[in-house]
Design a protein around this motif. Sequence first.
Motif, PDB file in Angstrom:
ATOM      1  N   THR A 403       9.372   6.869  19.862  1.00  0.00           N
ATOM      2  CA  THR A 403      10.506   7.072  18.962  1.00  0.00           C
ATOM      3  C   THR A 403      10.867   5.777  18.243  1.00  0.00           C
ATOM      4  OG1 THR A 403      11.352   8.728  20.517  1.00  0.00           O
ATOM      5  CG2 THR A 403      12.839   7.999  18.793  1.00  0.00           C
ATOM      6  N   ALA A 404      10.828   4.664  18.963  1.00  0.00           N
ATOM      7  CA  ALA A 404      11.113   3.366  18.348  1.00  0.00           C
ATOM      8  C   ALA A 404      10.092   3.046  17.261  1.00  0.00           C
ATOM      9  CB  ALA A 404      11.119   2.268  19.415  1.00  0.00           C
ATOM     10  N   LEU A 405       8.829   3.339  17.512  1.00  0.00           N
ATOM     11  CA  LEU A 405       7.788   3.098  16.513  1.00  0.00           C
ATOM     12  C   LEU A 405       7.957   4.009  15.300  1.00  0.00           C
ATOM     13  CD1 LEU A 405       4.637   2.608  18.790  1.00  0.00           C
ATOM     14  CD2 LEU A 405       5.900   0.851  17.526  1.00  0.00           C
ATOM     15  N   LEU A 406       8.480   5.230  15.527  1.00  0.00           N
ATOM     16  CA  LEU A 406       8.747   6.138  14.417  1.00  0.00           C
ATOM     17  C   LEU A 406       9.820   5.546  13.503  1.00  0.00           C
ATOM     18  CD1 LEU A 406       7.874   8.974  13.386  1.00  0.00           C
ATOM     19  CD2 LEU A 406       9.864   9.905  14.594  1.00  0.00           C
ATOM     20  N   VAL A 407      10.851   4.955  14.099  1.00  0.00           N
ATOM     21  CA  VAL A 407      11.892   4.281  13.314  1.00  0.00           C
ATOM     22  C   VAL A 407      11.284   3.152  12.479  1.00  0.00           C
ATOM     23  CG1 VAL A 407      13.952   2.819  13.451  1.00  0.00           C
ATOM     24  CG2 VAL A 407      13.760   4.841  14.913  1.00  0.00           C
ATOM     25  N   LEU A 408      10.401   2.362  13.093  1.00  0.00           N
ATOM     26  CA  LEU A 408       9.791   1.228  12.393  1.00  0.00           C
ATOM     27  C   LEU A 408       8.845   1.691  11.285  1.00  0.00           C
ATOM     28  CD1 LEU A 408       9.076  -1.120  15.426  1.00  0.00           C
ATOM     29  CD2 LEU A 408      10.965  -1.242  13.791  1.00  0.00           C
ATOM     30  N   ALA A 409       8.154   2.807  11.501  1.00  0.00           N
ATOM     31  CA  ALA A 409       7.277   3.344  10.456  1.00  0.00           C
ATOM     32  C   ALA A 409       8.097   3.759   9.236  1.00  0.00           C
ATOM     33  CB  ALA A 409       6.488   4.535  10.997  1.00  0.00           C
ATOM     34  N   ILE A 410       9.247   4.370   9.483  1.00  0.00           N
ATOM     35  CA  ILE A 410      10.138   4.751   8.382  1.00  0.00           C
ATOM     36  C   ILE A 410      10.651   3.500   7.669  1.00  0.00           C
ATOM     37  CG2 ILE A 410      12.388   5.765   7.836  1.00  0.00           C
ATOM     38  CD1 ILE A 410      11.878   7.759  10.136  1.00  0.00           C
ATOM     39  N   GLY A 411      11.058   2.489   8.452  1.00  0.00           N
ATOM     40  CA  GLY A 411      11.546   1.254   7.859  1.00  0.00           C
ATOM     41  C   GLY A 411      10.500   0.573   7.000  1.00  0.00           C
ATOM     42  N   ALA A 412       9.255   0.554   7.467  1.00  0.00           N
ATOM     43  CA  ALA A 412       8.170  -0.042   6.685  1.00  0.00           C
ATOM     44  C   ALA A 412       7.962   0.730   5.385  1.00  0.00           C
ATOM     45  CB  ALA A 412       6.889  -0.073   7.501  1.00  0.00           C
ATOM     46  N   GLY A 413       7.965   2.046   5.456  1.00  0.00           N
ATOM     47  CA  GLY A 413       7.789   2.870   4.262  1.00  0.00           C
ATOM     48  C   GLY A 413       8.897   2.681   3.248  1.00  0.00           C
ATOM     49  N   SER A 414      10.107   2.392   3.732  1.00  0.00           N
ATOM     50  CA  SER A 414      11.259   2.256   2.832  1.00  0.00           C
ATOM     51  C   SER A 414      11.189   1.009   1.962  1.00  0.00           C
ATOM     52  CB  SER A 414      12.556   2.234   3.648  1.00  0.00           C
ATOM     53  OG  SER A 414      12.705   1.001   4.323  1.00  0.00           O
ATOM     54  N   LEU A 415      10.270   0.091   2.257  1.00  0.00           N
ATOM     55  CA  LEU A 415      10.159  -1.157   1.500  1.00  0.00           C
ATOM     56  C   LEU A 415       9.048  -1.125   0.454  1.00  0.00           C
ATOM     57  CD1 LEU A 415      10.563  -3.686   4.458  1.00  0.00           C
ATOM     58  CD2 LEU A 415      12.317  -2.951   2.836  1.00  0.00           C
ATOM     59  N   PHE A 416       8.330  -0.031   0.351  1.00  0.00           N
ATOM     60  CA  PHE A 416       7.139   0.048  -0.497  1.00  0.00           C
ATOM     61  C   PHE A 416       7.472  -0.128  -1.983  1.00  0.00           C
ATOM     62  CE2 PHE A 416       3.683   2.157  -2.735  1.00  0.00           C
ATOM     63  CZ  PHE A 416       2.560   1.761  -2.017  1.00  0.00           C
ATOM     64  N   PHE A 417       6.755  -1.009  -2.652  1.00  0.00           N
ATOM     65  CA  PHE A 417       6.744  -1.204  -4.109  1.00  0.00           C
ATOM     66  C   PHE A 417       8.111  -1.025  -4.778  1.00  0.00           C
ATOM     67  CE2 PHE A 417       5.627  -0.334  -8.584  1.00  0.00           C
ATOM     68  CZ  PHE A 417       4.800  -1.416  -8.805  1.00  0.00           C
ATOM     69  N   SER A 418       8.941  -2.034  -4.637  1.00  0.00           N
ATOM     70  CA  SER A 418      10.202  -2.070  -5.386  1.00  0.00           C
ATOM     71  C   SER A 418       9.897  -2.198  -6.876  1.00  0.00           C
ATOM     72  CB  SER A 418      11.027  -3.272  -4.917  1.00  0.00           C
ATOM     73  OG  SER A 418      12.063  -3.559  -5.818  1.00  0.00           O
ATOM     74  N   HIS A 419      10.560  -1.364  -7.686  1.00  0.00           N
ATOM     75  CA  HIS A 419      10.316  -1.455  -9.130  1.00  0.00           C
ATOM     76  C   HIS A 419      11.634  -1.295  -9.887  1.00  0.00           C
ATOM     77  CE1 HIS A 419      10.349   3.025  -9.732  1.00  0.00           C
ATOM     78  NE2 HIS A 419       9.942   3.004  -8.491  1.00  0.00           N
ATOM     79  N   VAL A 420      11.584  -0.809 -11.115  1.00  0.00           N
ATOM     80  CA  VAL A 420      12.738  -0.900 -12.014  1.00  0.00           C
ATOM     81  C   VAL A 420      13.948  -0.079 -11.602  1.00  0.00           C
ATOM     82  CG1 VAL A 420      11.345  -1.520 -14.007  1.00  0.00           C
ATOM     83  CG2 VAL A 420      11.738   0.895 -13.505  1.00  0.00           C
ATOM     84  N   ASN A 421      13.802   0.861 -10.653  1.00  0.00           N
ATOM     85  CA  ASN A 421      14.972   1.622 -10.222  1.00  0.00           C
ATOM     86  C   ASN A 421      15.632   1.016  -8.980  1.00  0.00           C
ATOM     87  OD1 ASN A 421      13.055   2.264  -8.325  1.00  0.00           O
ATOM     88  ND2 ASN A 421      13.313   4.488  -8.472  1.00  0.00           N
ATOM     89  N   ASP A 422      15.221  -0.199  -8.616  1.00  0.00           N
ATOM     90  CA  ASP A 422      15.763  -0.886  -7.450  1.00  0.00           C
ATOM     91  C   ASP A 422      16.611  -2.065  -7.919  1.00  0.00           C
ATOM     92  OD1 ASP A 422      16.304  -2.029  -5.006  1.00  0.00           O
ATOM     93  OD2 ASP A 422      14.296  -2.856  -4.732  1.00  0.00           O
ATOM     94  N   ALA A 423      17.854  -2.136  -7.443  1.00  0.00           N
ATOM     95  CA  ALA A 423      18.737  -3.229  -7.846  1.00  0.00           C
ATOM     96  C   ALA A 423      18.166  -4.584  -7.427  1.00  0.00           C
ATOM     97  CB  ALA A 423      20.125  -3.029  -7.228  1.00  0.00           C
ATOM     98  N   GLY A 424      17.473  -4.613  -6.289  1.00  0.00           N
ATOM     99  CA  GLY A 424      16.876  -5.860  -5.820  1.00  0.00           C
ATOM    100  C   GLY A 424      15.848  -6.403  -6.792  1.00  0.00           C
ATOM    101  N   PHE A 425      15.120  -5.522  -7.461  1.00  0.00           N
ATOM    102  CA  PHE A 425      14.114  -5.914  -8.451  1.00  0.00           C
ATOM    103  C   PHE A 425      14.762  -6.744  -9.555  1.00  0.00           C
ATOM    104  CE2 PHE A 425      11.873  -5.238 -12.429  1.00  0.00           C
ATOM    105  CZ  PHE A 425      10.535  -5.344 -12.090  1.00  0.00           C
ATOM    106  N   TRP A 426      15.883  -6.255 -10.074  1.00  0.00           N
ATOM    107  CA  TRP A 426      16.544  -6.947 -11.186  1.00  0.00           C
ATOM    108  C   TRP A 426      17.244  -8.215 -10.712  1.00  0.00           C
ATOM    109  CZ3 TRP A 426      14.929  -5.364 -15.646  1.00  0.00           C
ATOM    110  CH2 TRP A 426      14.469  -4.048 -15.776  1.00  0.00           C
ATOM    111  N   LEU A 427      17.735  -8.193  -9.477  1.00  0.00           N
ATOM    112  CA  LEU A 427      18.373  -9.380  -8.922  1.00  0.00           C
ATOM    113  C   LEU A 427      17.369 -10.531  -8.830  1.00  0.00           C
ATOM    114  CD1 LEU A 427      21.251  -9.987  -7.885  1.00  0.00           C
ATOM    115  CD2 LEU A 427      20.431  -9.482  -5.582  1.00  0.00           C
ATOM    116  N   VAL A 428      16.188 -10.244  -8.300  1.00  0.00           N
ATOM    117  CA  VAL A 428      15.137 -11.257  -8.182  1.00  0.00           C
ATOM    118  C   VAL A 428      14.669 -11.714  -9.559  1.00  0.00           C
ATOM    119  CG1 VAL A 428      12.764 -11.661  -7.402  1.00  0.00           C
ATOM    120  CG2 VAL A 428      14.379 -10.457  -5.913  1.00  0.00           C
ATOM    121  N   LYS A 429      14.467 -10.753 -10.462  1.00  0.00           N
ATOM    122  CA  LYS A 429      14.000 -11.085 -11.816  1.00  0.00           C
ATOM    123  C   LYS A 429      14.951 -12.061 -12.505  1.00  0.00           C
ATOM    124  CE  LYS A 429      13.444  -9.067 -16.413  1.00  0.00           C
ATOM    125  NZ  LYS A 429      14.479  -9.970 -16.991  1.00  0.00           N
ATOM    126  N   GLU A 430      16.239 -11.777 -12.451  1.00  0.00           N
ATOM    127  CA  GLU A 430      17.207 -12.608 -13.160  1.00  0.00           C
ATOM    128  C   GLU A 430      17.368 -13.976 -12.510  1.00  0.00           C
ATOM    129  OE1 GLU A 430      18.506 -11.888 -16.076  1.00  0.00           O
ATOM    130  OE2 GLU A 430      17.310 -10.053 -16.022  1.00  0.00           O
TER     131      GLU A 430
END
Length: 465
Positions: A403-430
Amino acid sequence: MTSLSVETLAAAAAPITSAGNAQLGTAVLAGIALIILLITRFKMHAFLALTIGSLALGVFAGAPLDKTITSFTAGLGATVAGVGVLIALGAILGKLLADSGGADEIVDTILARAKGRAMPWAMVLIASVIGLPLFFEVGIVLLIPVVLLVAKRGNYSLMRIGIPALAGLSVMHGLIPPHPGPLVAIDALHANLGVTLALGVLVAVPTVVIAGPLFSRYAARWVDIQAPEALTTAPSEAPDREHRPRFGATVATVLLPVVLMLVKALVDIVVDDKANGLQKVTDVIGSPLIALLAAVIVGMFTLGRAAGFTKARLSVTVEKSLAPIAGVLLIVGAGGGFKQTLIDAGVGQMILDLSKSWSIPALLLAWLIAVAIRLATGSATVATISAAGLVAPLAAGMSTTETALLVLAIGAGSLFFSHVNDAGFWLVKEYFGMTVGQTVKTWSVMETIISVVGLGFVLLLSLVL
């Protein structure tokens, strides 16, 4: 781990709709598409978009509106009850760290001992330590001025210094509690927080090394830029070095909740006897609420009072730390409401039924679902919360480690390829003064490396544990 009794009862109840898998699948796609449209096209706040999207999901699935509203509000309330206080305590600790000059003390001490090729490793260490109690956006705001100053004064490539710092923050945000996404996933899947934290650290260390210092060599070649002149003035809000808390006391305060939760996990594994006095004590002090509360109280002395803060100044610091997290709490709560609507509509069971014929391992399936939602919504937290709701039935019958590994797999997937619809993308860019293309070649690629490498280590652990 906090028990969400309302959510448990709701999940165990009969589905609020009798729609078949085809209609449910269409409803999910339509609900997510509506959320994306509202956030990206109409610039609607994520809280409102998630609320509207949850109600639309119920309507598309043929569920009565009153039952959809009940599911959404139950999920929102249960999620905020489970992680709201923890988010608030984490915000207070982060504010104490920043205002007292403790964060600056950590930065200055490590940088004084790091030169030349060791600098990227120092930056990833700084970001990882400071990133433990801070939200990702707060960590960026705190660290980027330091990154820019180090790059300028040491004549380093900005990417050689910046990528390791960003990797440290991002990995902490996606994989390590007490960050909101992992906490909500732990609650939704009824995972053990201590075990998840321990395994998360095992996955995080090699992942951040590969995505940070190692990848930064290539990122610096692809995008060779210098620190923007306008942002390289030293921060002046924190106390001067003579009035800062000591390095050892600061690090000990930041790591205190992590240590307490790890001690609880180790005792649970070794003793495994609820009647044992030692386990009773560690169950209390190692609970997220008590661990973070203890760190905040200790931090008022080791950070605040050490920096010369009066009682009134401490009160102001706590008050100022809570206002900015209102939006975070609402988004996380609405994400929990959306997740509960998915569960009560029977979408989780639909995923479970379909996965049996797909022959896809549960960990990979959870990662793929989180990736899809991340690409669609741009939010790692929303991706984690929604994916946890969708794959919750897969956790039934799993061991504590699985179950713990399932949580980590979800967490890893949630970080995949940040692009233009992610606020973090624009924060880093600026902050880094890059073009969209340069941001994709550095930041977006780094996020993808974290996601893929993180999944790889999760799968590896699943083979040996």
